[in-house]
Design a protein around this motif. Structure first.
Motif, PDB file in Angstrom:
ATOM      1  N   ASP A 230       2.312  -7.687  -1.125  1.00  0.00           N
ATOM      2  CA  ASP A 230       2.207  -6.466  -0.333  1.00  0.00           C
ATOM      3  C   ASP A 230       3.564  -6.149   0.299  1.00  0.00           C
ATOM      4  OD1 ASP A 230       1.774  -5.285   2.610  1.00  0.00           O
ATOM      5  OD2 ASP A 230       0.120  -4.596   1.350  1.00  0.00           O
ATOM      6  N   LYS A 344      -4.471  -1.573  -4.848  1.00  0.00           N
ATOM      7  CA  LYS A 344      -3.910  -0.359  -4.236  1.00  0.00           C
ATOM      8  C   LYS A 344      -2.426  -0.530  -3.907  1.00  0.00           C
ATOM      9  CE  LYS A 344      -8.395   0.741  -2.119  1.00  0.00           C
ATOM     10  NZ  LYS A 344      -8.825   1.710  -3.123  1.00  0.00           N
ATOM     11  N   LYS A 345      -1.693  -1.143  -4.819  1.00  0.00           N
ATOM     12  CA  LYS A 345      -0.275  -1.414  -4.606  1.00  0.00           C
ATOM     13  C   LYS A 345       0.548  -0.902  -5.781  1.00  0.00           C
ATOM     14  CE  LYS A 345      -1.089  -3.291  -0.714  1.00  0.00           C
ATOM     15  NZ  LYS A 345      -0.740  -2.528   0.531  1.00  0.00           N
ATOM     16  N   ASP A 368       1.840   7.726   3.600  1.00  0.00           N
ATOM     17  CA  ASP A 368       0.484   7.433   3.134  1.00  0.00           C
ATOM     18  C   ASP A 368       0.452   6.932   1.698  1.00  0.00           C
ATOM     19  OD1 ASP A 368      -1.112   8.081   5.417  1.00  0.00           O
ATOM     20  OD2 ASP A 368      -0.719  10.208   5.038  1.00  0.00           O
ATOM     21  N   TRP A 369       1.588   6.475   1.170  1.00  0.00           N
ATOM     22  CA  TRP A 369       1.611   6.103  -0.246  1.00  0.00           C
ATOM     23  C   TRP A 369       0.776   4.845  -0.518  1.00  0.00           C
ATOM     24  CZ3 TRP A 369       2.226   8.682  -4.350  1.00  0.00           C
ATOM     25  CH2 TRP A 369       2.466   8.043  -5.583  1.00  0.00           C
ATOM     26  N   GLU A 370       1.000   3.796   0.243  1.00  0.00           N
ATOM     27  CA  GLU A 370       0.202   2.582   0.108  1.00  0.00           C
ATOM     28  C   GLU A 370      -0.614   2.271   1.356  1.00  0.00           C
ATOM     29  OE1 GLU A 370       2.729  -0.127  -3.089  1.00  0.00           O
ATOM     30  OE2 GLU A 370       2.828  -0.628  -0.974  1.00  0.00           O
ATOM     31  N   ARG A 371      -0.449   3.081   2.396  1.00  0.00           N
ATOM     32  CA  ARG A 371      -1.189   2.900   3.642  1.00  0.00           C
ATOM     33  C   ARG A 371      -1.964   4.183   3.952  1.00  0.00           C
ATOM     34  NH1 ARG A 371       3.978   0.970   4.404  1.00  0.00           N
ATOM     35  NH2 ARG A 371       4.641   2.906   5.399  1.00  0.00           N
ATOM     36  N   ASN A 374      -3.593   6.242   1.278  1.00  0.00           N
ATOM     37  CA  ASN A 374      -3.267   5.518   0.040  1.00  0.00           C
ATOM     38  C   ASN A 374      -3.219   6.463  -1.152  1.00  0.00           C
ATOM     39  OD1 ASN A 374      -3.185   3.536  -2.181  1.00  0.00           O
ATOM     40  ND2 ASN A 374      -3.577   2.076  -0.534  1.00  0.00           N
TER      41      ASN A 374
END
Length: 401
Positions: A230, A344-345, A368-371, A374
């Motif tokens: 992550d 989701k990575k 908001d790409w990976e958080r 997502n």
């Protein structure tokens, strides 16, 4: 002041400066050459002296080479007897890697020397702990004797066990590992070499990334698969198997060789890949659902074909190429499914692609790409494949029906 006195004063000052360069010199025959380090969680658990150094203990295993033994071992395992040994391992427990080094120095006649360090093995238990993983890498990044091109591997299980494998065709285990790491020309089920400097860049950018994964197999090792990290928490969150690692290599353009297998008319066919390139294109998106096309173009040589198959027939030849294209698309799709919906990575580089080529779009989606929302998991990613069979091998057919 006379010229002679001025000359002597200047010469004396220069001599003093020159002499300071040797104050910490250690003769080469007094150095202990460390070629590999394995970091595990300690069996002892918590540090009893928490006032001095709170937290859990870690275990370090240091592999030293014996230069004289390299000549006499002649490829033996180095473990048959003390005479002619090419390496030895020392294991210690402490609260930090720096303390491990200090403790090791108290157990060997030659102080640990890291300029020839080739690889770092970190157990999955340490890798899942963000503070322990970062602390371990920090020591190797800051050390003046360290090189940024050393290999980093995540060990499934105990890292120290990897330093005890039987080194087939090599004088010591680290040499065996280092040679195996370079075999990406023959297999695409393993990642390219994971180097310390590259991992550091991922950590600084808060990018999710993968590291080569190693497992003990009998007396040897297996390097198929990948450890997934992550980018925000800087810790191990999962693993990719050999097939999804193959798909990741296609999606990132890291195919250097290996084979691709599929079936044509219910019979197995195999192509040996020579190269594969990929291009990413942003095809749309409203800021909440981005659309990409990843175009993969591969080429290779037929190494196994169907009996009585006429490879000189253009229709048959193109049909075989389509089967390989479908297989590449399938493994790439399976990898995307795993990355987008399970973890989701983004470890295929879409975030970096946006930053370099579509900066305004990247500014909108980066938070908001990976958080949060997502957006990577919600992205629409199409994979197109073109397979070119350049050669059919040295023969037209192997037998007649």
């Amino acid at each position: 002041m006379s010229r002679r006195k001025a000359f002597l004063a200047g010469f004396s000052a220069f001599a003093l400066l020159a002499l300071t360069g040797c104050w910490d010199r250690v003769e080469i025959d007094k150095r202990g050459f460390v070629v590999g380090v394995a970091i595990d969680k300690a069996k002892g658990g918590q540090n009893k002296d928490r006032s001095r150094s709170p937290g859990s203990l870690i275990s370090g295993t240091f592999q030293f080479i014996v230069p004289a033994g390299l000549k006499s071992s002649s490829g033996s395992s180095g473990r048959d007897s003390n005479a002619g040994r090419s390496y030895f391992n020392i294991g210690v427990e402490e609260s930090s890697v720096a303390a491990l080094t200090a403790k090791t120095a108290a157990r060997t006649s030659r102080s640990p020397y890291y300029e020839h360090l080739k690889l770092i093995l970190i157990s999955e238990d340490i890798a899942r702990d963000d503070s322990k993983f970062s602390d371990a890498l920090d020591f190797f990044l800051r050390g003046k004797e360290m090189r940024r091109d050393m290999h980093v591997l995540i060990a499934a299980g105990k890292a120290r066990e990897i330093l005890n494998v039987r080194p087939y065709n090599e004088n010591y285990p680290v040499a065996y590992l280092e040679s195996t790491i370079a075999n990406t020309m023959k297999t695409n089920y393993m990642l390219k070499s994971s180097r310390l400097g590259d991992i550091h860049e991922h950590l600084l950018r808060d990018q999710s990334f993968t590291i080569q994964l190693v497992r003990k197999r009998g007396d040897g090792i297996a390097l198929t698969g990948a450890a997934l990290f992550d980018g925000t928490e800087h810790r191990l969150i999962g693993e990719l198997n050999g097939e999804t690692t193959q798909g990741l290599n296609f999606l990132t353009g890291q195919i250097k060789g290996g084979v691709i297998e599929t079936a044509y008319k219910n019979t197995a066919i195999t192509a040996e890949l020579e190269r594969a390139v990929r291009k990413i294109k942003l095809t749309g998106g409203d800021g909440r659902r981005m659309k990409f096309t990843i175009a993969v173009e591969a080429e290779g040589t037929m190494v196994k074909s169907v009996k009585n198959l006429d490879l000189n027939d253009p229709a048959v030849f193109r049909g075989i190429e389509r089967q390989f294209e479908d297989e590449i698309r399938r493994v790439a799709g399976k990898t995307l499914q795993t990355l987008q919906h399970k973890y989701k990575k983004d470890v295929i580089g879409l975030n970096r692609f946006l930053y370099q080529n579509h900066y305004r779009a990247w500014k909108r989606v980066a938070p908001d790409w990976e958080r949060g929302a997502n957006l990577f998991a919600a992205a629409d990613i199409e994979v197109t494949v073109r397979m070119n069979i350049r050669r059919i091998g040295d023969i037209n057919e192997s037998e007649r029906g």
